[in-house]
Design a protein around this motif. Structure first.
Motif, PDB file in Angstrom:
ATOM      1  N   LEU A 177       0.855  -1.196   0.000  1.00  0.00           N
ATOM      2  CA  LEU A 177       0.000   0.000   0.000  1.00  0.00           C
ATOM      3  C   LEU A 177       0.887   1.242   0.000  1.00  0.00           C
ATOM      4  O   LEU A 177       0.666   2.174  -0.760  1.00  0.00           O
ATOM      5  CB  LEU A 177      -0.899   0.027   1.233  1.00  0.00           C
ATOM      6  CG  LEU A 177      -2.036  -1.004   1.249  1.00  0.00           C
ATOM      7  CD1 LEU A 177      -2.689  -1.044   2.628  1.00  0.00           C
ATOM      8  CD2 LEU A 177      -3.079  -0.680   0.182  1.00  0.00           C
TER       9      LEU A 177
ATOM     10  N   ASP B 194      -4.214   3.226  -9.513  1.00  0.00           N
ATOM     11  CA  ASP B 194      -4.349   3.590  -8.103  1.00  0.00           C
ATOM     12  C   ASP B 194      -3.136   4.339  -7.555  1.00  0.00           C
ATOM     13  O   ASP B 194      -3.204   4.848  -6.434  1.00  0.00           O
ATOM     14  CB  ASP B 194      -4.650   2.379  -7.207  1.00  0.00           C
ATOM     15  CG  ASP B 194      -4.272   1.029  -7.782  1.00  0.00           C
ATOM     16  OD1 ASP B 194      -3.786   0.966  -8.923  1.00  0.00           O
ATOM     17  OD2 ASP B 194      -4.473   0.032  -7.076  1.00  0.00           O
ATOM     18  N   TYR B 195      -2.049   4.414  -8.313  1.00  0.00           N
ATOM     19  CA  TYR B 195      -0.852   5.066  -7.780  1.00  0.00           C
ATOM     20  C   TYR B 195      -0.363   6.170  -8.727  1.00  0.00           C
ATOM     21  O   TYR B 195      -0.814   7.297  -8.668  1.00  0.00           O
ATOM     22  CB  TYR B 195       0.227   4.020  -7.444  1.00  0.00           C
ATOM     23  CG  TYR B 195      -0.236   3.185  -6.269  1.00  0.00           C
ATOM     24  CD1 TYR B 195      -0.108   3.665  -4.970  1.00  0.00           C
ATOM     25  CD2 TYR B 195      -0.881   1.956  -6.452  1.00  0.00           C
ATOM     26  CE1 TYR B 195      -0.583   2.953  -3.883  1.00  0.00           C
ATOM     27  CE2 TYR B 195      -1.365   1.232  -5.368  1.00  0.00           C
ATOM     28  CZ  TYR B 195      -1.203   1.733  -4.092  1.00  0.00           C
ATOM     29  OH  TYR B 195      -1.679   1.034  -3.015  1.00  0.00           O
TER      30      TYR B 195
ATOM     31  N   HIS C   4      -4.843  -2.840  -7.149  1.00  0.00           N
ATOM     32  CA  HIS C   4      -5.959  -3.445  -6.402  1.00  0.00           C
ATOM     33  C   HIS C   4      -7.253  -2.758  -6.847  1.00  0.00           C
ATOM     34  O   HIS C   4      -7.268  -1.530  -7.031  1.00  0.00           O
ATOM     35  CB  HIS C   4      -5.856  -3.175  -4.899  1.00  0.00           C
ATOM     36  CG  HIS C   4      -4.570  -3.553  -4.258  1.00  0.00           C
ATOM     37  ND1 HIS C   4      -4.156  -4.846  -4.103  1.00  0.00           N
ATOM     38  CD2 HIS C   4      -3.600  -2.787  -3.673  1.00  0.00           C
ATOM     39  CE1 HIS C   4      -2.996  -4.868  -3.473  1.00  0.00           C
ATOM     40  NE2 HIS C   4      -2.632  -3.640  -3.216  1.00  0.00           N
TER      41      HIS C   4
ATOM     42  N   SER D 290      -9.821  -2.161  -4.936  1.00  0.00           N
ATOM     43  CA  SER D 290     -10.313  -1.266  -3.883  1.00  0.00           C
ATOM     44  C   SER D 290      -9.556   0.066  -3.900  1.00  0.00           C
ATOM     45  O   SER D 290     -10.169   1.140  -3.805  1.00  0.00           O
ATOM     46  CB  SER D 290     -10.192  -1.928  -2.515  1.00  0.00           C
ATOM     47  OG  SER D 290      -8.853  -2.313  -2.276  1.00  0.00           O
ATOM     48  N   THR D 291      -8.251   0.019  -4.036  1.00  0.00           N
ATOM     49  CA  THR D 291      -7.488   1.274  -4.073  1.00  0.00           C
ATOM     50  C   THR D 291      -7.722   2.010  -5.391  1.00  0.00           C
ATOM     51  O   THR D 291      -7.670   3.231  -5.446  1.00  0.00           O
ATOM     52  CB  THR D 291      -5.984   1.022  -3.842  1.00  0.00           C
ATOM     53  OG1 THR D 291      -5.553  -0.070  -4.648  1.00  0.00           O
ATOM     54  CG2 THR D 291      -5.689   0.732  -2.389  1.00  0.00           C
TER      55      THR D 291
END
Ligand SMILES: [Zn+2]
Length: 215
Positions: free
Chosen positions: A85, A158-159, A187, A189-190
């Motif tokens: 994460l 996500d990033y 992911h 969710s992220t």
């Protein structure tokens, strides 16, 4: 994909395309693989071939970490496990094969105008915190071509994709879109949280390939 039709970018705008982190370590077989990364590199290559003329600037980014230390806590400390994460296995170290462009995309480098190297000792994810090898920021490059619109694709939603898009949208004069079908996520969710962050920042989420076509 050869006959694939694309939506193209907005007419009347000066749009830059930012292609984020299509690197070996983020694709299957790499140190921190994103599922579907290699297929994505093929899809982005097809898109760039078809739509290069729609853009005033095409920029790639690479995650480009220092070989020593944790790059500001971005790599898990030696002897500890990454949480996937905020801390990660060692990846995309400067000059290593893992930091190279994935071979599915490499032939397209001929039509890329500039490259931003990012994460040199820095745990941030945004291309706006990086620079070209001769010290120009992404903001400098956008200003140089008077871009008033930015589109972002690549790895991972996500990033680095979302962080770059949110930073691009910090300029309220600029239209920013993420072409979500030309991104892949670490992911689900992220990625959902990232989409919400982008929408809150005013980023438009859309597709390069029209609905109903093979995505
Ligand atoms: Zn990194």
């Amino acid at each position: 994909m050869g006959s694939q039709s694309f939506m193209g970018s907005r007419s009347g705008s000066r749009t830059a395309l930012v292609i984020v982190d299509l690197q070996q370590d983020f694709c299957e077989g790499g140190a921190l693989p994103v599922e579907g990364g290699r297929d994505l590199a093929v899809r982005i290559s097809d898109y760039v071939r078809a739509c290069r003329g729609d853009y005033v600037l095409v920029v790639t980014t690479r995650d480009w970490h220092e070989p020593d230390g944790t790059n500001g806590g971005h790599f898990a400390a030696p002897g500890t496990d990454p949480d996937f994460l905020h801390t990660w296995p060692v990846h995309c170290v400067q000059g290593t094969p893992g930091a190279a462009y994935v071979e599915e995309f490499a032939p397209l480098l001929d039509v890329v105008d500039a490259e931003i190297l990012q994460g040199q000792g820095d745990p941030g994810y945004s291309a706006f915190s990086g620079a070209t090898s001769d010290g120009h920021t992404l903001e400098d490059l956008l200003a140089g071509v008077e871009a008033d619109s930015v589109e972002v694709v690549g790895l991972a939603t996500d990033y680095c994709v979302s962080a770059t898009a949110v930073d691009a949208a910090a300029n309220p004069e600029r239209e920013v879109a993420v072409l979500l079908d030309l991104c892949r996520e670490v992911h689900s969710s992220t990625a959902l949280a990232a989409v919400n962050r982008m929408l809150d920042a005013g980023v438009v989420i859309r597709y390069a390939i029209p609905l109903g076509a093979d995505r």
